[in-house]
Write a protein that holds these residues in place. Structure first.
Motif: not given
Length: 316
Positions: A97-103
């Motif tokens: 919900a509040l975590q992102f992984e750079d692509v």
């Protein structure tokens, strides 16, 4: 107890001793016409505020492991003569919900790809305002929700694309028995069987297709669920409705359940190695090696059943 298409449930490595996975074939991208058919038409809206407006594909885009897919994203900004070198395009994967992984990130001609996406993610560059990216050699871990963010000086906007995979969900528990896995062990067990923990949407789709399984298992979000198509007293009472039953989010270290795993198309082929006599597991391993292959894993057998239409009635 469960539908015909899910009678391949396997309770341990011994069951599939003489199914074999050949050496991986070279990864081939989807034909261009098939890729085109899977792109979503994206209509870009204009406004008079000068803000960047981003629009991505509604719904989801679908491919399979080893394929290529375009994640569509287009943008419009005012004034149109804005220096392209000042426009930043950033793609991230929403892992929680509040975590992102750079692509991927691009600023003018400068680009950077992160982590396991290196060498596989590229800008599509289909024309002005195109921020779409192409993911090649798609993996099981690529499944999920992606955010496209376009920034122009102080203005920015975002859109989301869901990447889905054609695949199959299967219940799994180790040879030691049922309800032996905490969340992290369930993750490892699925990976060892050439799969990943299934998502709720993947399990729900499997239930719609007939999966009926009485034992609760971990899903990738840390919840514990199980699909019931035919309610019965042995599985939480006969008078309860059919559906995917949910125990909610459980303690990942202390509580133990089975696992629901998800796998997709193979890059190799599973085949049946006929022996003149029955063999034990160790003998099957040696036979596979002599044949230039390896013993298939549970996920590989399910993928072969689903995508190769493998159909053998011998118990192995």
């Amino acid at each position: 107890m469960f539908s015909k298409q899910h009678r391949l449930q396997i309770s341990g490595e011994m069951f599939f001793a003489v199914f074999i996975l050949t050496s991986a074939l070279s990864v081939s991208s989807l034909p261009e016409d098939l890729i085109e058919s899977r792109r979503r038409v994206v209509h870009v809206l204009e406004d008079e505020t000068g803000a960047v407006i981003v629009q991505t594909a509604p719904g989801k885009v679908v491919t399979h492991r080893g394929g290529s897919i375009t994640l569509p994203c287009r943008f419009h900004h005012e004034p149109e003569n804005t220096d392209p070198a000042r426009i930043r395009i950033k793609w991230t994967k929403v892992t929680d919900a509040l975590q992102f992984e750079d692509v991927f990130v691009a600023l003018g001609k400068q680009q950077r790809v992160f982590g396991s996406y290196r060498g596989r993610v590229f800008l599509e560059r289909a024309g002005p305002g195109d921020a779409s990216v192409i993911i090649q050699n798609v993996t099981l871990e690529d499944y999920g929700r992606y955010e496209c963010e376009v920034t122009n000086d102080m203005e920015d906007d975002t859109g989301f694309v869901n990447l889905d995979l054609e695949g199959v969900v299967f219940p799994y528990y180790p040879r030691e028995g049922r309800y032996k896995l905490n969340y992290h062990q369930a993750e490892d067990a699925c990976k060892h069987q050439d799969a990943i923990l299934a998502s709720h949407s993947q399990l729900h789709k499997a239930w719609l297709e007939g999966l009926d399984w009485c034992n609760a298992g971990w899903l990738e979000d840390g919840s514990v669920q199980y699909p019931i198509s035919h309610p019965r007293d042995q599985c939480g009472r006969k008078d309860t409705p059919a559906g995917v039953r949910n125990y909610g989010y459980r303690h990942k270290e202390d509580e133990r359940y089975d696992a629901f795993c998800f796998t997709s198309k193979l890059n190799g082929k599973v085949y049946f190695l006929k022996r003149f006599k029955k063999v034990n597991y160790a003998e099957a391993v040696k036979a596979c090696i002599r044949d230039g292959s390896a013993v298939a894993k549970v996920g590989q057998l399910y993928a072969a059943w689903k995508f190769q239409l493998l159909d053998r009635c011998e118990a192995v």
